[in-house]
Enzyme design. Structure first.
Site, PDB file in Angstrom:
ATOM      1  N   SER A  83       7.883 -62.234 -56.095  1.00 34.37           N
ATOM      2  CA  SER A  83       7.969 -63.438 -55.251  1.00 34.37           C
ATOM      3  C   SER A  83       6.698 -64.152 -55.588  1.00 34.37           C
ATOM      4  CB  SER A  83       7.639 -62.906 -53.736  1.00 34.37           C
ATOM      5  OG  SER A  83       8.812 -62.199 -53.400  1.00 34.37           O
ATOM      6  N   ASN A  84       5.523 -63.724 -55.890  1.00 32.88           N
ATOM      7  CA  ASN A  84       4.078 -64.396 -56.104  1.00 32.88           C
ATOM      8  C   ASN A  84       4.477 -65.231 -57.369  1.00 32.88           C
ATOM      9  OD1 ASN A  84       1.853 -64.662 -54.706  1.00 32.88           O
ATOM     10  ND2 ASN A  84       0.823 -63.959 -56.519  1.00 32.88           N
ATOM     11  N   LYS A 202       8.487 -50.939 -53.452  1.00 33.32           N
ATOM     12  CA  LYS A 202       7.605 -52.027 -52.781  1.00 33.32           C
ATOM     13  C   LYS A 202       8.049 -52.533 -51.505  1.00 33.32           C
ATOM     14  CE  LYS A 202       5.331 -56.318 -53.238  1.00 33.32           C
ATOM     15  NZ  LYS A 202       5.574 -57.629 -53.763  1.00 33.32           N
ATOM     16  N   SER A 204       7.256 -55.033 -48.307  1.00 32.09           N
ATOM     17  CA  SER A 204       6.409 -55.939 -47.952  1.00 32.09           C
ATOM     18  C   SER A 204       6.889 -56.337 -46.482  1.00 32.09           C
ATOM     19  CB  SER A 204       6.743 -57.236 -48.775  1.00 32.09           C
ATOM     20  OG  SER A 204       6.390 -56.991 -50.184  1.00 32.09           O
ATOM     21  N   GLY A 228       3.195 -53.724 -49.726  1.00 27.73           N
ATOM     22  CA  GLY A 228       3.439 -55.052 -50.258  1.00 27.73           C
ATOM     23  C   GLY A 228       2.497 -56.230 -50.019  1.00 27.73           C
ATOM     24  N   VAL A 245       0.826 -53.396 -54.057  1.00 27.65           N
ATOM     25  CA  VAL A 245       1.112 -54.539 -54.778  1.00 27.65           C
ATOM     26  C   VAL A 245       0.817 -55.811 -54.030  1.00 27.65           C
ATOM     27  CG1 VAL A 245       2.643 -56.000 -56.123  1.00 27.65           C
ATOM     28  CG2 VAL A 245       3.103 -53.464 -56.118  1.00 27.65           C
TER      29      VAL A 245
END
Length: 293
Positions: A83-84, A202, A204, A228, A245
């Protein structure tokens, strides 16, 4: 855009103080080696931003500059095309070139996790294979969500099972309900944790109870849970998470690696103090100045 230049100016003194507070001897912290056949995900992974030029193309020179900066920080590895990294905005050839660019610059002892999730199972399988050829060690596969009403637990288990069966590299599940509107059901996670090519998740969601249940109910499996966000990193470690992460690692990598170290050493008071100091910067990165803003 590099996250460091996006933070609100009032936070800059606090960021500088946090970086200076990390003891020098911990800046070279290495992550313990893995056990058995699995890859060891213990440690911190920054989800890299994807720099763009003024012509809206991927700026590979700036990406390499960021990688040079991260080389001095004891990350376990890097995440690209999450996403980042604004993965949905990249063309297929750009996604593969980003993986290749990062792999060329990344030391071999550091893992490269690459986002390869697509809306269809077949597209995900094909892209995952291409990511492996480009140099990814692990495929980070987000939940398909366009037809979220049809994404039952059984449908998601079938999707991920077929992807993991076909993948030449281990798979990490990726649940990010803030972006997808879909939370990977706990019962699906527990079923998928038994697959030999599914390494972990992961998560989030920020739901600490859910993360604790994942750790508890997969303790007999070779399954690793990654937090996340830096906002709940300490709480995740307290419940047995393997690593994190964290977008904040792009600008405060050394303090996050220090938090990881303190938790592994059982220095919980020092870890709590550091977590408290990271809350405001993390909010600035993840809520006030997210990618794409």
């Amino acid at each position: 855009m590099v996250l460091g230049v996006r933070l609100a100016s009032p936070l800059q003194p606090a960021l500088a103080a946090l970086c200076q507070a990390v003891p020098r001897q911990h800046r070279g912290l290495s992550t313990p080696s893995g056990h058995g056949h699995t890859l060891d995900l213990r440690g911190i992974f920054p989800p890299l931003t994807t720099p763009f030029s003024s012509t809206r193309e991927v700026d590979y020179a700036r990406l390499e500059g960021n990688l040079h900066h991260y080389a001095s920080i004891p990350f376990r590895g890097l995440v690209v095309l999450g996403s980042n990294g604004e993965y949905p905005y990249l063309a297929p050839h750009e996604r593969l070139e980003v993986v290749s660019c990062v792999r060329r610059a990344l030391p071999r002892d550091r893992l490269l996790l690459a986002g390869s999730g697509c809306e269809s199972t077949q597209a995900t399988i094909e892209l995952t294979s291409s990511m492996a050829e480009a140099g990814a060690n692990v495929a980070l596969v987000v939940t398909p969500c366009y037809y979220r009403g049809a994404m039952t637990s059984a449908a998601l288990v079938q999707h991920y099972t077929e992807v993991a069966d076909a993948s030449p590299i281990p798979v990490v599940l990726y649940s990010v309900p803030a972006n997808t509107g879909l939370d990977l059901p706990l019962e699906a996670v527990l079923t998928l944790a038994q697959h030999p090519n599914i390494l972990g998740i992961k998560d989030s969601s920020g739901d600490i109870t859910r993360m604790g249940l994942m750790v508890h109910k997969t303790r007999q499996e070779d399954f690793q849970v990654l937090a996340g966000s830096a906002g709940f990193l300490l709480a995740s470690y307290a419940l047995g998470a393997s690593g994190g992460v964290c977008a904040l690692a792009n600008v405060l990598g050394a303090p996050l690696c220090q938090l990881d170290h303190l938790c592994r050493e059982g220095q919980w008071q020092e870890a709590r103090d550091l977590q408290h100091r990271l809350i405001e910067p993390n909010t600035a990165v993840s809520r006030q100045h997210p990618p794409g803003c």
